[in-house]
Design an enzyme around this catalytic site. Structure first.
Site, mmCIF file in Angstrom:
data_model
loop_
_atom_site.group_PDB
_atom_site.id
_atom_site.type_symbol
_atom_site.label_atom_id
_atom_site.label_comp_id
_atom_site.label_asym_id
_atom_site.label_seq_id
_atom_site.Cartn_x
_atom_site.Cartn_y
_atom_site.Cartn_z
ATOM 1 N N ASP A 14 34.397 18.594 62.022
ATOM 2 C CA ASP A 14 34.652 18.143 60.650
ATOM 3 C C ASP A 14 34.180 19.179 59.631
ATOM 4 N N LEU A 85 26.939 16.168 57.504
ATOM 5 C CA LEU A 85 27.718 15.992 58.736
ATOM 6 C C LEU A 85 26.921 16.344 59.984
ATOM 7 N N ALA A 86 25.779 17.022 59.826
ATOM 8 C CA ALA A 86 25.031 17.466 61.007
ATOM 9 C C ALA A 86 24.576 16.263 61.821
ATOM 10 N N SER A 89 26.064 14.309 67.936
ATOM 11 C CA SER A 89 27.155 13.352 67.712
ATOM 12 C C SER A 89 27.724 12.762 68.997
ATOM 13 N N THR A 132 29.616 5.938 60.819
ATOM 14 C CA THR A 132 30.523 5.887 61.969
ATOM 15 C C THR A 132 30.919 4.467 62.367
ATOM 16 N N GLU A 134 30.896 3.529 65.232
ATOM 17 C CA GLU A 134 29.965 3.122 66.302
ATOM 18 C C GLU A 134 28.968 2.079 65.802
ATOM 19 N N TYR A 156 22.482 6.678 69.484
ATOM 20 C CA TYR A 156 23.249 7.349 68.424
ATOM 21 C C TYR A 156 23.592 6.364 67.307
ATOM 22 N N LYS A 160 22.309 6.150 63.428
ATOM 23 C CA LYS A 160 23.274 6.204 62.321
ATOM 24 C C LYS A 160 23.163 4.965 61.412
ATOM 25 N N HIS A 186 38.021 10.549 65.048
ATOM 26 C CA HIS A 186 39.040 11.498 64.605
ATOM 27 C C HIS A 186 38.915 12.776 65.419
ATOM 28 N N ARG A 191 38.187 19.657 68.348
ATOM 29 C CA ARG A 191 37.241 18.653 68.835
ATOM 30 C C ARG A 191 36.400 19.273 69.955
HETATM 31 P P1 NAP Z 1 30.414 17.799 65.931
HETATM 32 O O1 NAP Z 1 31.680 18.575 66.147
HETATM 33 O O2 NAP Z 1 29.574 17.429 67.083
HETATM 34 O O3 NAP Z 1 29.555 18.630 64.869
HETATM 35 C C1 NAP Z 1 28.216 18.320 64.630
HETATM 36 C C2 NAP Z 1 27.617 19.421 63.789
HETATM 37 O O4 NAP Z 1 26.224 19.139 63.617
HETATM 38 C C3 NAP Z 1 27.689 20.814 64.417
HETATM 39 O O5 NAP Z 1 27.883 21.773 63.413
HETATM 40 C C4 NAP Z 1 26.317 20.970 65.030
HETATM 41 O O6 NAP Z 1 25.918 22.317 65.195
HETATM 42 C C5 NAP Z 1 25.481 20.297 63.969
HETATM 43 N N1 NAP Z 1 24.152 19.940 64.429
HETATM 44 C C6 NAP Z 1 23.802 19.268 65.546
HETATM 45 N N2 NAP Z 1 22.481 19.116 65.619
HETATM 46 C C7 NAP Z 1 21.976 19.725 64.517
HETATM 47 C C8 NAP Z 1 20.663 19.948 64.023
HETATM 48 N N3 NAP Z 1 19.590 19.534 64.692
HETATM 49 N N4 NAP Z 1 20.527 20.601 62.849
HETATM 50 C C9 NAP Z 1 21.604 21.077 62.182
HETATM 51 N N5 NAP Z 1 22.863 20.919 62.608
HETATM 52 C C10 NAP Z 1 23.041 20.247 63.762
HETATM 53 O O7 NAP Z 1 30.732 16.441 65.142
HETATM 54 P P2 NAP Z 1 31.984 16.077 64.222
HETATM 55 O O8 NAP Z 1 33.009 15.396 65.063
HETATM 56 O O9 NAP Z 1 32.352 17.253 63.400
HETATM 57 O O10 NAP Z 1 31.345 14.931 63.320
HETATM 58 C C11 NAP Z 1 30.730 15.241 62.064
HETATM 59 C C12 NAP Z 1 29.820 14.100 61.670
HETATM 60 O O11 NAP Z 1 30.578 12.891 61.575
HETATM 61 C C13 NAP Z 1 28.713 13.787 62.663
HETATM 62 O O12 NAP Z 1 27.603 13.347 61.909
HETATM 63 C C14 NAP Z 1 29.252 12.631 63.490
HETATM 64 O O13 NAP Z 1 28.190 11.883 64.015
HETATM 65 C C15 NAP Z 1 30.045 11.894 62.448
HETATM 66 N N6 NAP Z 1 31.202 11.140 62.920
HETATM 67 C C16 NAP Z 1 32.154 11.742 63.688
HETATM 68 C C17 NAP Z 1 33.267 11.010 64.083
HETATM 69 C C18 NAP Z 1 34.351 11.638 64.917
HETATM 70 O O14 NAP Z 1 35.150 10.879 65.487
HETATM 71 N N7 NAP Z 1 34.455 12.949 64.980
HETATM 72 C C19 NAP Z 1 33.417 9.680 63.667
HETATM 73 C C20 NAP Z 1 32.432 9.107 62.862
HETATM 74 C C21 NAP Z 1 31.335 9.856 62.472
HETATM 75 P P3 NAP Z 1 26.386 23.201 66.485
HETATM 76 O O15 NAP Z 1 27.785 23.654 66.168
HETATM 77 O O16 NAP Z 1 25.375 24.270 66.501
HETATM 78 O O17 NAP Z 1 26.332 22.285 67.670
HETATM 79 O O1 G4F Z 2 35.315 10.545 73.004
HETATM 80 P P1 G4F Z 2 34.094 9.733 73.119
HETATM 81 O O2 G4F Z 2 32.905 10.380 73.729
HETATM 82 O O3 G4F Z 2 33.786 9.188 71.659
HETATM 83 P P2 G4F Z 2 32.904 7.958 71.128
HETATM 84 O O4 G4F Z 2 31.878 7.553 72.084
HETATM 85 O O5 G4F Z 2 33.858 6.918 70.652
HETATM 86 O O6 G4F Z 2 32.166 8.635 69.887
HETATM 87 C C1 G4F Z 2 32.864 9.472 68.961
HETATM 88 O O7 G4F Z 2 33.400 8.672 67.941
HETATM 89 C C2 G4F Z 2 32.421 7.995 67.131
HETATM 90 C C3 G4F Z 2 33.188 7.181 66.084
HETATM 91 O O8 G4F Z 2 33.505 5.928 66.625
HETATM 92 C C4 G4F Z 2 31.530 9.042 66.486
HETATM 93 F F1 G4F Z 2 30.622 8.411 65.687
HETATM 94 C C5 G4F Z 2 30.833 9.852 67.547
HETATM 95 O O9 G4F Z 2 30.066 10.872 66.922
HETATM 96 C C6 G4F Z 2 31.882 10.509 68.433
HETATM 97 O O10 G4F Z 2 32.588 11.450 67.664
HETATM 98 O O11 G4F Z 2 34.406 8.412 73.970
HETATM 99 C C7 G4F Z 2 35.454 7.534 73.613
HETATM 100 C C8 G4F Z 2 35.594 6.481 74.703
HETATM 101 C C9 G4F Z 2 34.282 5.815 75.105
HETATM 102 O O12 G4F Z 2 34.497 4.435 75.265
HETATM 103 C C10 G4F Z 2 33.957 6.419 76.461
HETATM 104 O O13 G4F Z 2 33.221 5.587 77.324
HETATM 105 O O14 G4F Z 2 36.086 7.139 75.874
HETATM 106 C C11 G4F Z 2 35.359 6.660 76.986
HETATM 107 N N1 G4F Z 2 35.408 7.670 78.034
HETATM 108 C C12 G4F Z 2 36.024 7.492 79.254
HETATM 109 N N2 G4F Z 2 35.856 8.582 80.005
HETATM 110 C C13 G4F Z 2 34.861 8.894 78.021
HETATM 111 C C14 G4F Z 2 35.149 9.468 79.265
HETATM 112 N N3 G4F Z 2 34.176 9.546 77.064
HETATM 113 C C15 G4F Z 2 33.766 10.819 77.339
HETATM 114 N N4 G4F Z 2 33.115 11.510 76.373
HETATM 115 N N5 G4F Z 2 34.009 11.413 78.549
HETATM 116 C C16 G4F Z 2 34.691 10.780 79.540
HETATM 117 O O15 G4F Z 2 34.889 11.328 80.630
#
Ligand code: NAP
Ligand code: G4F
Length: 363
Positions: A14, A85-86, A89, A132, A134, A156, A160, A186, A191
């Site tokens: 993100d 956003l950090a 995750s 999130t 979650e 997690y 959050k 997303h 990703r």
């Molecule tokens: P991501 O790809 O895992 O990115 C997380 C970022 O946080 C990376 O830049 C990571 O750095 C940094 N980070 C991790 N630990 C840190 C620390 N101790 N200090 C400073 N930076 C740190 O996650 P994302 O998908 O972009 O998501 C962005 C935010 O939205 C997160 O807070 C996540 O929990 C939240 N969120 C994501 C989703 C989703 O579906 N993607 C949905 C809802 C909420 P590195 O690159 O060095 O690892």
């Molecule tokens: O892709 P996931 O690991 O995402 P999850 O757990 O939904 O979390 C992501 O979305 C959240 C928003 O709802 C964010 F807050 C969070 O930071 C992150 O970005 O898993 C999605 C689903 C889960 O139910 C998991 O049990 O896929 C299922 N799954 C099945 N097989 C798997 C796998 N997940 C992962 N990571 N790896 C597998 O092999």
């Protein structure tokens, strides 16, 4: 005057898309990145390659666990907007590292809010907190809205939840413009590779190139409301442009299972998957190319391409998530632009290119 934004987690999926969006809107962007033994800026620089990163993007080393570092950066930058956003995750990893996850995801958010307050920026700086879906965890109603009660199911999600309420508390206590975006899943070609969608598209592409035998997954029946990160970062920006702070669900309003995602990934390259068996014995079978030792296609065979491994089950699972984005549609004027099939296709095409490059290199 250009607005100034400070993005923590700038190197993440993100962070990279949001940086692109803000630079294209003329912002000056400061990003917090962790020091790593290898460069971790690949997706940021790839996504922003055509934008003026040299002039308007500054990266600072730092960490969400380091209060002094966060405070001094915010005091120096004096941003108009902070996007926190950090995060650690990964939900599954949070069961293995609950304390670290809480430090980064819960206290990390508090450090940002407190840094803004202590720098006397409470009336200037707007804060976006990456909340999130979650939080809904073991869902109390379907679909989830801004008023659905929370039931977090992982360290997690609990961390959050703390960040979510701290954001509201700073809004109510100090009249700060602090808002939560409650984002549903997303995804994108950027990703992280261990989230289920990218794990599937990377593996499916490698299977199609003869580089991998099959994909091992956990819960195939889990359902998610999957959108595109490019669309979702637009909502983050809109949330901070409102007259009033608030909490907004950002979702597509459509859900699919992990099984369906895998089917669609293979379908994007013309391959059908049929399912046999149940529970840990369920497998996905498909007709895929077979290759000679030199790497040339020498025919096709029908075989298992997806299998279940209990190592990917979670101690407690979130079985279903489905958001109702009506409030965001009404107040932000936000709607997702990318359909689910288009999202899967875009990810699959990107990973087919990566697999093809990997195969060329291995020759
Ligand atoms: P991501 O790809 O895992 O990115 C997380 C970022 O946080 C990376 O830049 C990571 O750095 C940094 N980070 C991790 N630990 C840190 C620390 N101790 N200090 C400073 N930076 C740190 O996650 P994302 O998908 O972009 O998501 C962005 C935010 O939205 C997160 O807070 C996540 O929990 C939240 N969120 C994501 C989703 C989703 O579906 N993607 C949905 C809802 C909420 P590195 O690159 O060095 O690892
Ligand atoms: O892709 P996931 O690991 O995402 P999850 O757990 O939904 O979390 C992501 O979305 C959240 C928003 O709802 C964010 F807050 C969070 O930071 C992150 O970005 O898993 C999605 C689903 C889960 O139910 C998991 O049990 O896929 C299922 N799954 C099945 N097989 C798997 C796998 N997940 C992962 N990571 N790896 C597998 O092999």
């Amino acid at each position: 005057m250009n607005k100034t934004a400070f993005i923590t987690g700038v190197t993440g999926q993100d962070g990279a898309y949001l940086t692109r969006l803000l630079l294209s809107k003329g912002y000056v962007v400061h990003g917090l990145m962790r020091r790593a033994s290898q460069f971790n800026t690949a997706r940021l620089f790839e996504l922003c390659a055509d934008l003026p990163i040299g002039e308007r993007l500054t990266l600072h080393y730092g960490d969400s666990t380091d209060s002094l570092n966060i405070s001094s950066l915010i005091e120096d930058i004096r941003p108009d907007e902070v996007y926190n956003l950090a995060a650690q995750s990964h939900v599954s990893v949070s069961f293995e590292m609950p304390l670290y996850t809480s430090d980064v995801d819960a206290l990390g958010a508090l450090r940002v809010l407190e840094a803004v307050r202590c720098a006397a920026l409470a009336q200037k700086t707007r804060v976006y907190q990456a909340s999130t879906s979650e939080l809904f965890g073991k869902v109390c109603e379907i679909p989830q809205t801004e008023t659905t009660p929370f039931h977090p199911r992982s360290p997690y999600a609990v961390a959050k939840l703390f960040a979510y309420w701290m954001t509201i508390n700073y809004r109510e206590s100090y009249k700060m413009f602090a808002s939560n975006g409650i984002l549903f899943n997303h995804e994108s070609p950027y990703r992280g590779e261990t989230f289920v969608t990218r794990k599937i598209t990377l593996a499916a592409a490698r299977i199609m190139h003869g580089l991998q035998d099959k994909i091992l997954l956990g819960n195939l029946s889990a359902k998610r409301d999957w959108g595109h990160a490019r669309d979702f970062v637009e909502a983050m920006h809109l949330i901070l442009q409102q007259d009033e702070p608030g909490d907004f669900i950002i979702a597509t309003g459509e859900q699919h299972s992990v099984r369906e995602f895998a089917e669609l990934a293979f379908r994007a390259v013309g391959v059908g998957v049929r399912w046999e068996g149940e529970g840990v014995n369920e497998v996905g079978i498909a007709r895929v190319p077979i290759f000679s030792p030199a790497g040339a296609v020498k025919g096709e065979e029908e075989r298992v391409v997806v299998a279940v491994s209990p190592q990917f089950f979670r101690p407690s699972e979130v079985e279903t998530l489905l958001g109702n984005p009506q409030k965001s549609k009404n107040l932000l004027g936000w709607e997702p632009k990318t359909s689910f099939p288009k999202l899967v296709e875009e990810m699959m095409m990107y990973d087919m290119r990566l697999a093809s490059e990997e195969k060329e290199k291995s020759k």
